[in-house]
Design a protein around this motif. Structure first.
Motif, PDB file in Angstrom:
ATOM      1  N   GLU A  96       0.826  -1.207   0.000  1.00 39.55           N
ATOM      2  CA  GLU A  96       0.000   0.000   0.000  1.00 39.55           C
ATOM      3  C   GLU A  96       0.862   1.260   0.000  1.00 39.55           C
ATOM      4  OE1 GLU A  96      -2.301  -0.672   3.464  1.00 39.55           O
ATOM      5  OE2 GLU A  96      -3.558  -2.240   2.542  1.00 39.55           O
ATOM      6  N   GLU A  97       1.954   1.238   0.740  1.00 43.56           N
ATOM      7  CA  GLU A  97       2.799   2.437   0.845  1.00 43.56           C
ATOM      8  C   GLU A  97       3.568   2.712  -0.438  1.00 43.56           C
ATOM      9  OE1 GLU A  97       6.458   4.250   3.566  1.00 43.56           O
ATOM     10  OE2 GLU A  97       5.442   2.409   4.186  1.00 43.56           O
ATOM     11  N   TYR A  98       4.089   1.663  -1.079  1.00 44.63           N
ATOM     12  CA  TYR A  98       4.972   1.850  -2.230  1.00 44.63           C
ATOM     13  C   TYR A  98       4.274   1.640  -3.569  1.00 44.63           C
ATOM     14  CZ  TYR A  98       8.921   2.260   0.910  1.00 44.63           C
ATOM     15  OH  TYR A  98       9.780   2.694   1.887  1.00 44.63           O
ATOM     16  N   GLY A  99       3.064   1.113  -3.546  1.00 48.59           N
ATOM     17  CA  GLY A  99       2.333   0.927  -4.782  1.00 48.59           C
ATOM     18  C   GLY A  99       2.884  -0.158  -5.681  1.00 48.59           C
ATOM     19  N   THR A 100       3.627  -1.072  -5.124  1.00 50.56           N
ATOM     20  CA  THR A 100       4.190  -2.178  -5.895  1.00 50.56           C
ATOM     21  C   THR A 100       4.435  -3.348  -4.960  1.00 50.56           C
ATOM     22  OG1 THR A 100       5.924  -2.810  -7.476  1.00 50.56           O
ATOM     23  CG2 THR A 100       6.610  -1.455  -5.598  1.00 50.56           C
ATOM     24  N   ASP A 101       4.910  -4.454  -5.494  1.00 48.29           N
ATOM     25  CA  ASP A 101       5.171  -5.628  -4.668  1.00 48.29           C
ATOM     26  C   ASP A 101       6.317  -5.360  -3.687  1.00 48.29           C
ATOM     27  OD1 ASP A 101       7.856  -6.954  -5.884  1.00 48.29           O
ATOM     28  OD2 ASP A 101       6.657  -6.070  -7.488  1.00 48.29           O
ATOM     29  N   VAL A 102       6.378  -6.153  -2.625  1.00 51.95           N
ATOM     30  CA  VAL A 102       7.367  -5.946  -1.567  1.00 51.95           C
ATOM     31  C   VAL A 102       8.795  -6.076  -2.094  1.00 51.95           C
ATOM     32  CG1 VAL A 102       8.229  -6.825   0.640  1.00 51.95           C
ATOM     33  CG2 VAL A 102       5.767  -6.645   0.241  1.00 51.95           C
ATOM     34  N   TYR A 103       9.035  -7.075  -2.935  1.00 53.70           N
ATOM     35  CA  TYR A 103      10.378  -7.305  -3.480  1.00 53.70           C
ATOM     36  C   TYR A 103      10.871  -6.068  -4.230  1.00 53.70           C
ATOM     37  CZ  TYR A 103      14.088  -9.803  -6.070  1.00 53.70           C
ATOM     38  OH  TYR A 103      15.286 -10.210  -6.612  1.00 53.70           O
ATOM     39  N   SER A 104      10.037  -5.535  -5.119  1.00 57.55           N
ATOM     40  CA  SER A 104      10.424  -4.332  -5.860  1.00 57.55           C
ATOM     41  C   SER A 104      10.532  -3.126  -4.943  1.00 57.55           C
ATOM     42  CB  SER A 104       9.401  -4.046  -6.970  1.00 57.55           C
ATOM     43  OG  SER A 104       9.357  -5.102  -7.910  1.00 57.55           O
ATOM     44  N   ALA A 105       9.618  -3.026  -3.977  1.00 55.11           N
ATOM     45  CA  ALA A 105       9.620  -1.878  -3.064  1.00 55.11           C
ATOM     46  C   ALA A 105      10.928  -1.788  -2.292  1.00 55.11           C
ATOM     47  CB  ALA A 105       8.440  -1.974  -2.099  1.00 55.11           C
ATOM     48  N   GLU A 106      11.441  -2.909  -1.823  1.00 56.51           N
ATOM     49  CA  GLU A 106      12.696  -2.896  -1.074  1.00 56.51           C
ATOM     50  C   GLU A 106      13.846  -2.374  -1.944  1.00 56.51           C
ATOM     51  OE1 GLU A 106      11.812  -6.598   1.997  1.00 56.51           O
ATOM     52  OE2 GLU A 106      13.007  -6.958   0.199  1.00 56.51           O
ATOM     53  N   HIS A 107      13.918  -2.833  -3.185  1.00 59.47           N
ATOM     54  CA  HIS A 107      14.986  -2.390  -4.075  1.00 59.47           C
ATOM     55  C   HIS A 107      14.817  -0.927  -4.490  1.00 59.47           C
ATOM     56  CE1 HIS A 107      15.402  -6.785  -4.387  1.00 59.47           C
ATOM     57  NE2 HIS A 107      16.661  -6.534  -4.708  1.00 59.47           N
ATOM     58  N   LEU A 108      13.575  -0.517  -4.702  1.00 58.87           N
ATOM     59  CA  LEU A 108      13.333   0.881  -5.024  1.00 58.87           C
ATOM     60  C   LEU A 108      13.745   1.794  -3.874  1.00 58.87           C
ATOM     61  CD1 LEU A 108       9.858   0.648  -6.805  1.00 58.87           C
ATOM     62  CD2 LEU A 108      11.998   1.480  -7.836  1.00 58.87           C
ATOM     63  N   ALA A 109      13.464   1.360  -2.654  1.00 61.29           N
ATOM     64  CA  ALA A 109      13.839   2.159  -1.484  1.00 61.29           C
ATOM     65  C   ALA A 109      15.353   2.308  -1.389  1.00 61.29           C
ATOM     66  CB  ALA A 109      13.280   1.520  -0.215  1.00 61.29           C
ATOM     67  N   VAL A 110      16.069   1.227  -1.665  1.00 63.58           N
ATOM     68  CA  VAL A 110      17.532   1.289  -1.653  1.00 63.58           C
ATOM     69  C   VAL A 110      18.032   2.221  -2.752  1.00 63.58           C
ATOM     70  CG1 VAL A 110      19.634  -0.048  -2.096  1.00 63.58           C
ATOM     71  CG2 VAL A 110      17.876  -0.960  -0.574  1.00 63.58           C
TER      72      VAL A 110
END
Length: 444
Positions: free
Chosen positions: A284-298
């Motif tokens: 919900e926070e990143y608007g994408t799957d968790v795997y992609s969200a973690e890499h996008l955050a990095v």
């Protein structure tokens, strides 16, 4: 499409034995990352399985077995009296005679014929049948031992693999014979995900059963560390160095005014697998799957933290897609992305392998060979940034993370890791979140 069977726990599989591409076991990472182990899988109408899991959607609802002890996130409030550290990794062959037995281990239970496994073995064969990952883990173990000794923590470090010598079974027996009973396990993968987290916990549990040590030993897995200074600082240095190198290449080519583009890359996984990860709050926070969200955050943190990156464009791409073309995987592929960048006028790229902790076979082939060749064909300046490996900042930071779990004389933790990537990332690699499929997705 690469067929390199190697990564540090990031990717998850290949195609059907009947009509798809070769199996693609991976080492790094762990995808995620040292990485997720690949095997031949059922046809694209089914959920894509991983070695050790069932292939039917109904089986996906069964809870995964857990080790005797499971620490969710950090154990800052309850450090323990651990008496050994296990460095846990994927494993890889160390000679031509090892290649087929290794690939049989990775794809065990799938009935994949040797002739198909030989298709996967191409890059191992070209490198003398040797994967770099085992030596890298020996080096990491030595570096961790030196740092632990320097801090006078007085705890031994052992090493065990999922798919090749030294196997978990022999390492568990070795630790037990030496009198160790409470084990702290550090996995060579920074990110959350089934094969980089959940499957290791399953492996530890199954190994305790196989060795008959369940009643005598316990294992706690250390939290993921992609958000920590330990993992991020080496990449900050690598990003700055890469930008400087590409700018120098562009200047030498008479394109001094051109700006490099930063291309972050990690191992792709099947889209269904990514969609199955929880918790929902991250989606919900990143608007994408968790795997992609973690890499996008990095990626975003690195771009904001490195002065040389100011004003430059960046993107997140994926590598090492394998298996049936009918099965969707996370995109874009790095080679496709570089091609589109060139068409858009980009003159040089800095490739940042943020999904990986070391320069294993997939990094060397997929990035240093395939992606580099793509860039050369397009006339792009190219730089592949270094992974953390055994850099001092990485090793020291890993011991900081381990220290959260170690109890000092006063009962308090002897140290702490340092989160630098913004976000609430704790508790993701827990029951029902990094397991193979969440029930709601499995039923859809």
């Amino acid at each position: 499409m690469t067929i390199t069977p190697d990564n540090t726990e990031s990717a998850e599989n290949a195609g059907s034995a009947g009509n798809a591409g070769p199996a693609h076991p991976t080492e790094t990472s762990d995808h995620p990352t040292e990485a997720q182990a690949a095997s031949a899988v059922a046809d694209s109408s089914q959920a894509t399985p991983t070695p050790g899991t069932e292939t039917s959607p109904d089986a996906a609802e069964a809870p995964a077995p857990l080790p005797v002890d499971y620490a969710e996130g950090s154990t800052k409030d309850q450090p323990g009296n651990y008496d050994a550290i296990l460095l846990a990794s994927f494993g890889g062959p160390e000679g031509q005679d090892d290649v087929l037995p290794f690939l049989r281990n990775v794809t065990r239970g799938r009935g994949i014929p040797d002739e198909r496994l030989e298709e996967v073995a191409t890059h191992y064969r070209a490198n003398g049948g040797i994967s770099p990952i085992n030596q890298q883990n020996r080096d990491l173990k030595g570096a961790l031992e030196a740092e632990v000794a320097a801090r006078q923590l007085n705890i031994p470090i052992y090493w065990g693999n999922r798919n090749w010598n030294p196997f978990f079974t022999e390492t568990f027996r070795e630790m037990h014979a030496a009198g160790h009973r409470r084990i702290l396990a550090l996995v060579t993968s920074a990110y959350n995900g089934y094969s980089s987290c959940g499957q290791y916990r399953e492996d530890f549990s199954l190994t305790l059963d196989e060795t008959g040590l369940r009643e005598e030993m316990s294992v706690v897995k250390v939290r993921q560390f992609f958000m920590d200074k330990a993992f991020i600082d080496p990449f900050k240095d690598a990003l700055a160095a890469g930008i400087a190198d590409v700018r120098a290449q562009l200047e030498q080519a008479g394109k001094a005014e051109a700006k490099p583009k930063i291309v972050f890359v990690t191992h792709s996984i099947p889209s269904r697998n990514a969609e199955a990860m929880g918790p929902d709050r991250v989606i919900e926070e990143y608007g994408t799957d968790v795997y992609s969200a973690e890499h996008l955050a990095v990626a975003r943190h690195l771009m904001a933290s490195v002065e040389e990156a100011e004003g430059l464009e960046h993107s997140l791409t994926f590598q090492s897609r394998s298996g049936s073309p009918k099965t969707p995987w996370l995109e874009p592929d790095i080679n496709d992305a570089i091609t589109e960048d060139a068409e858009a006028g980009v003159a040089g790229v800095v490739v940042m392998p943020i999904g990986f902790v070391s320069d294993h076979m997939e990094v060397l082939w997929d990035l240093d060979t395939e992606a580099k060749d793509t860039a050369a064909e397009l006339g792009l300046a190219y730089h592949r940034a270094a992974t953390p490996g055994i850099q001092e900042k990485f090793v020291s930071g890993l011991v900081d993370v381990l220290s959260e779990y170690l109890q000092g004389v006063n009962g308090e933790p002897v140290g702490f890791g340092e989160q630098v990537v913004p976000g609430k990332w704790s508790g993701i690699c827990g029951p029902c979140n990094c397991t193979r499929f969440r029930k709601d997705v499995a039923r859809s």
